[in-house]
Design an enzyme around this catalytic site. Structure first.
Site, mmCIF file in Angstrom:
data_model
loop_
_atom_site.group_PDB
_atom_site.id
_atom_site.type_symbol
_atom_site.label_atom_id
_atom_site.label_comp_id
_atom_site.label_asym_id
_atom_site.label_seq_id
_atom_site.Cartn_x
_atom_site.Cartn_y
_atom_site.Cartn_z
ATOM 1 N N ALA A 74 6.704 -24.273 40.820
ATOM 2 C CA ALA A 74 5.947 -25.356 41.448
ATOM 3 C C ALA A 74 6.511 -26.739 41.131
ATOM 4 O O ALA A 74 6.507 -27.624 41.988
ATOM 5 C CB ALA A 74 4.477 -25.271 41.033
ATOM 6 N N VAL A 75 7.005 -26.943 39.917
ATOM 7 C CA VAL A 75 7.529 -28.264 39.554
ATOM 8 C C VAL A 75 8.694 -28.657 40.459
ATOM 9 O O VAL A 75 8.858 -29.826 40.795
ATOM 10 C CB VAL A 75 7.931 -28.295 38.062
ATOM 11 C CG1 VAL A 75 8.685 -29.567 37.707
ATOM 12 C CG2 VAL A 75 6.696 -28.142 37.181
ATOM 13 N N HIS B 298 0.350 -25.703 29.596
ATOM 14 C CA HIS B 298 1.405 -25.693 30.612
ATOM 15 C C HIS B 298 0.825 -25.846 32.017
ATOM 16 O O HIS B 298 1.355 -26.581 32.847
ATOM 17 C CB HIS B 298 2.222 -24.402 30.497
ATOM 18 C CG HIS B 298 3.341 -24.291 31.470
ATOM 19 N ND1 HIS B 298 4.489 -25.054 31.380
ATOM 20 C CD2 HIS B 298 3.498 -23.513 32.574
ATOM 21 C CE1 HIS B 298 5.304 -24.750 32.372
ATOM 22 N NE2 HIS B 298 4.725 -23.823 33.122
#
Length: 159
Positions: free
Chosen positions: A59-60, A91
């Site tokens: 996702a990042v 996280h």
């Protein structure tokens, strides 16, 4: 919980190109979201060549992929698709904050909409329910949003 029901009909658009950036992490969920988005776009007149799908590890990385897709100038909207499931560490919070801030920044700075199709859930079943399960498919909803935002963008450009 109630299922999302669109409040307005989808616009009829011509010459639309949509890019979809999909996170590979939790791929059994993100692939269902991607398939829902692609299916909705095709049922609204887009052809295979009008839809570009790229994969990123997680996702990042969606913000970077969306930024690169925007830079091409080839698309009317970008949909980002991911799934972040809360675990026992912070996280989850960092990933969700990163992708949300990245998408918000792109929407503020760019000329095309970036649509948030990232599930942020407490457990896997909640994601499955939203990826074609009991609560529909959020990928489909992201594609609906993309079409509506393309129409809005075009209408504003004509003002």
């Amino acid at each position: 919980m109630s299922q999302f029901t669109p409040q307005s009909a989808l616009p009829k658009l011509e010459d639309v190109r949509i890019a979809i950036a999909v996170a590979e992490w939790n791929g059994h969920i993100t692939s269902a979201l991607r398939d829902g988005a692609v299916s909705l776009l095709k049922s609204n007149g887009l052809k295979d060549e009008d839809i570009a799908v790229v994969s990123v590890p997680g996702a990042v990385e969606l913000t970077f992929a969306a930024s690169k897709l925007i830079e091409t100038g080839n698309f009317d909207a970008v949909i980002i698709i991911g799934c972040v499931i809360k675990g026992d560490t912070p996280h989850f919070d960092y990933v969700c904050q990163s992708v949300t801030q990245g998408m918000t920044s792109l929407n503020a700075d760019c000329d095309i909409p970036v649509i948030f199709g990232v599930l942020t859930v407490n457990e896997e079943q909640q994601a499955l329910d939203r990826a074609g399960g009991a609560l529909g498919n959020k990928g489909t909803e992201a594609a609906e949003t993309a079409l509506k935002m393309v129409a809005l963008n075009r209408a504003v450009d004509e003002l």
